[in-house]
Motif scaffolding. Structure first.
Motif, PDB file in Angstrom:
ATOM      1  N   PRO A  43       0.795  -1.240   0.000  1.00 24.56           N
ATOM      2  CA  PRO A  43       0.000   0.000   0.000  1.00 24.56           C
ATOM      3  C   PRO A  43       0.825   1.287   0.000  1.00 24.56           C
ATOM      4  CG  PRO A  43      -0.962  -1.586   1.503  1.00 24.56           C
ATOM      5  CD  PRO A  43       0.335  -2.175   1.053  1.00 24.56           C
ATOM      6  N   LEU A  44       2.137   1.193   0.243  1.00 23.68           N
ATOM      7  CA  LEU A  44       2.970   2.395   0.200  1.00 23.68           C
ATOM      8  C   LEU A  44       2.975   3.052  -1.172  1.00 23.68           C
ATOM      9  CD1 LEU A  44       6.130   1.439   2.318  1.00 23.68           C
ATOM     10  CD2 LEU A  44       4.386   3.144   2.862  1.00 23.68           C
ATOM     11  N   ARG A  45       2.656   2.269  -2.202  1.00 27.67           N
ATOM     12  CA  ARG A  45       2.670   2.854  -3.551  1.00 27.67           C
ATOM     13  C   ARG A  45       1.630   3.961  -3.709  1.00 27.67           C
ATOM     14  NH1 ARG A  45      -0.166  -1.981  -4.140  1.00 27.67           N
ATOM     15  NH2 ARG A  45      -2.127  -1.860  -5.300  1.00 27.67           N
ATOM     16  N   TYR A  46       0.583   3.922  -2.864  1.00 23.89           N
ATOM     17  CA  TYR A  46      -0.466   4.934  -2.982  1.00 23.89           C
ATOM     18  C   TYR A  46      -0.003   6.306  -2.500  1.00 23.89           C
ATOM     19  CZ  TYR A  46      -3.551   0.987  -3.846  1.00 23.89           C
ATOM     20  OH  TYR A  46      -4.138  -0.135  -4.383  1.00 23.89           O
ATOM     21  N   THR A  47       1.127   6.359  -1.784  1.00 28.70           N
ATOM     22  CA  THR A  47       1.647   7.673  -1.378  1.00 28.70           C
ATOM     23  C   THR A  47       2.090   8.485  -2.587  1.00 28.70           C
ATOM     24  OG1 THR A  47       3.856   6.711  -1.047  1.00 28.70           O
ATOM     25  CG2 THR A  47       2.400   6.822   0.874  1.00 28.70           C
ATOM     26  N   GLY A  48       2.359   7.807  -3.696  1.00 23.42           N
ATOM     27  CA  GLY A  48       2.734   8.528  -4.905  1.00 23.42           C
ATOM     28  C   GLY A  48       1.592   9.291  -5.543  1.00 23.42           C
ATOM     29  N   TYR A  49       0.356   9.078  -5.057  1.00 24.43           N
ATOM     30  CA  TYR A  49      -0.811   9.768  -5.603  1.00 24.43           C
ATOM     31  C   TYR A  49      -1.257  10.931  -4.718  1.00 24.43           C
ATOM     32  CZ  TYR A  49      -1.181   5.574  -8.485  1.00 24.43           C
ATOM     33  OH  TYR A  49      -0.915   4.547  -9.346  1.00 24.43           O
ATOM     34  N   CYS A  50      -0.525  11.205  -3.657  1.00 24.22           N
ATOM     35  CA  CYS A  50      -0.956  12.263  -2.729  1.00 24.22           C
ATOM     36  C   CYS A  50      -1.002  13.628  -3.406  1.00 24.22           C
ATOM     37  CB  CYS A  50      -0.024  12.309  -1.515  1.00 24.22           C
ATOM     38  SG  CYS A  50      -0.201  10.902  -0.408  1.00 24.22           S
ATOM     39  N   ASP A  51       0.002  13.923  -4.219  1.00 27.76           N
ATOM     40  CA  ASP A  51       0.005  15.231  -4.879  1.00 27.76           C
ATOM     41  C   ASP A  51      -1.103  15.330  -5.914  1.00 27.76           C
ATOM     42  OD1 ASP A  51       1.348  13.297  -6.428  1.00 27.76           O
ATOM     43  OD2 ASP A  51       2.228  14.888  -7.658  1.00 27.76           O
ATOM     44  N   ASP A  52      -1.482  14.194  -6.531  1.00 28.87           N
ATOM     45  CA  ASP A  52      -2.596  14.206  -7.482  1.00 28.87           C
ATOM     46  C   ASP A  52      -3.895  14.590  -6.777  1.00 28.87           C
ATOM     47  OD1 ASP A  52      -0.523  13.158  -8.880  1.00 28.87           O
ATOM     48  OD2 ASP A  52      -1.366  11.154  -9.086  1.00 28.87           O
ATOM     49  N   ILE A  53      -4.120  13.978  -5.615  1.00 30.79           N
ATOM     50  CA  ILE A  53      -5.314  14.316  -4.838  1.00 30.79           C
ATOM     51  C   ILE A  53      -5.240  15.760  -4.340  1.00 30.79           C
ATOM     52  CG2 ILE A  53      -6.714  13.673  -2.854  1.00 30.79           C
ATOM     53  CD1 ILE A  53      -6.632  11.610  -5.107  1.00 30.79           C
ATOM     54  N   GLY A  54      -4.045  16.152  -3.934  1.00 27.75           N
ATOM     55  CA  GLY A  54      -3.885  17.531  -3.465  1.00 27.75           C
ATOM     56  C   GLY A  54      -4.175  18.557  -4.542  1.00 27.75           C
ATOM     57  N   ALA A  55      -3.708  18.274  -5.775  1.00 23.80           N
ATOM     58  CA  ALA A  55      -3.999  19.190  -6.874  1.00 23.80           C
ATOM     59  C   ALA A  55      -5.478  19.219  -7.199  1.00 23.80           C
ATOM     60  CB  ALA A  55      -3.194  18.784  -8.106  1.00 23.80           C
ATOM     61  N   ALA A  56      -6.155  18.065  -7.057  1.00 24.78           N
ATOM     62  CA  ALA A  56      -7.578  18.004  -7.383  1.00 24.78           C
ATOM     63  C   ALA A  56      -8.437  18.742  -6.354  1.00 24.78           C
ATOM     64  CB  ALA A  56      -8.027  16.548  -7.507  1.00 24.78           C
ATOM     65  N   ILE A  57      -8.080  18.625  -5.059  1.00 26.90           N
ATOM     66  CA  ILE A  57      -8.905  19.245  -4.010  1.00 26.90           C
ATOM     67  C   ILE A  57      -8.489  20.688  -3.719  1.00 26.90           C
ATOM     68  CG2 ILE A  57      -9.331  17.001  -2.948  1.00 26.90           C
ATOM     69  CD1 ILE A  57      -7.294  17.748  -0.790  1.00 26.90           C
ATOM     70  N   ARG A  58      -7.597  21.210  -4.527  1.00 23.17           N
ATOM     71  CA  ARG A  58      -7.174  22.605  -4.318  1.00 23.17           C
ATOM     72  C   ARG A  58      -8.350  23.570  -4.407  1.00 23.17           C
ATOM     73  NH1 ARG A  58      -6.192  26.418  -7.854  1.00 23.17           N
ATOM     74  NH2 ARG A  58      -6.412  24.891  -9.528  1.00 23.17           N
TER      75      ARG A  58
END
Length: 271
Positions: A43-58
């Protein structure tokens, strides 16, 4: 008695084999567990999507009264940076043990470029582009999601619009991310960055980086061979008629005598 002893020995051997089988199975499981990549297979691989979610919820976070929530899009880059750093470090260590320090530097640089493109640059651009297109569509077709302005030109907060833009950004990213990853891997890395680093498409050194001569050098070597009259490798095993004649005239005559049975018109040669 002998039969009973044989049965007892067979049952003991079966029991021994049955006791060893789980150990072998556990050993295989441990080996597979060791070969498991902790960054890509957990599940550590999902940390690579944090910035994607951050950009979306901006679009949602920027309208919040909490300072911490407003900073979430920026803070989302921290786990991504740690993930990329760990991935590049592991790649460097593995390659250094197997192929040496120089190759490890090249592959680590290649991995860092690829992760920077697929985990940072492309996702941010895709989300921004998707939200921009969705925003124009909302302004034109959906009055409830239209962006309104005050008399001073300031934006009026519309939470529904922000949530809709966040969903649009994530949807665009899901739809386009695989295409972007393939473009980064197949074109940008294999055609541009890896050759610049001295790596081919398989991640190994190119012939030029290994110091291997190209076809032009091979052509020059062939010219030198012809100039020096050095026989080619495939002709080395075939004896030269002139050399054979100089070494042994009798052997030359024997090798070059025509067989009358094979050629009727040929004249017999007197030896």
């Amino acid at each position: 008695m002998a039969i009973e002893a044989l049965k007892i020995s067979n049952s003991a051997s079966c029991t021994t084999f049955g006791a060893r089988a789980p150990k072998a199975h556990n050993k295989a499981k441990k080996e597979n567990h060791k070969e498991r990549d902790i960054l890509h297979d957990t599940p550590l691989r999902y940390t690579g999507y944090c910035d994607d979610i951050g950009a979306a919820i901006r679009t949602i976070c920027c309208n919040s009264k909490s300072a911490f929530i407003r900073r979430l899009p920026v803070l989302s880059f921290i786990p991504v940076g740690l993930y990329i750093g760990a991935d590049v470090t592991i790649q460097y260590k593995k390659t250094k043990e197997a192929e040496g320090k120089e190759m490890a530097k090249k592959k680590a640089a290649s991995q860092a470029i690829f992760q920077g493109l697929t985990s940072l640059l492309f996702p941010i651009g895709i989300v921004a582009a998707g939200q921009k297109v969705a925003g124009k569509a909302f302004d034109k077709f959906i009055p409830k999601l239209r962006q309104e302005f005050t008399a001073d030109g300031k934006k009026i907060i519309n939470h529904n619009r922000g949530a809709a833009l966040a969903v649009a950004g994530v949807a665009t990213l899901i739809a386009v991310s695989k295409i972007a990853d393939n473009f980064a891997e197949k074109f940008l890395m294999e055609k541009i960055f890896n050759p610049l680093l001295g790596l081919n498409k398989d991640g190994a050194k190119t012939p030029a980086a290994q110091g291997i001569k190209t076809d032009k050098i091979t052509a020059a070597q062939e010219k030198e061979i012809k100039k020096d009259k050095i026989p080619a490798s495939k002709d080395e095993s075939a004896p030269d008629a002139e050399n054979n004649f100089e070494e042994s005239p009798e052997k030359f005559e024997e090798n070059n005598v025509l067989n009358p049975e094979e050629n009727i018109d040929a004249k017999p040669v007197e030896i």
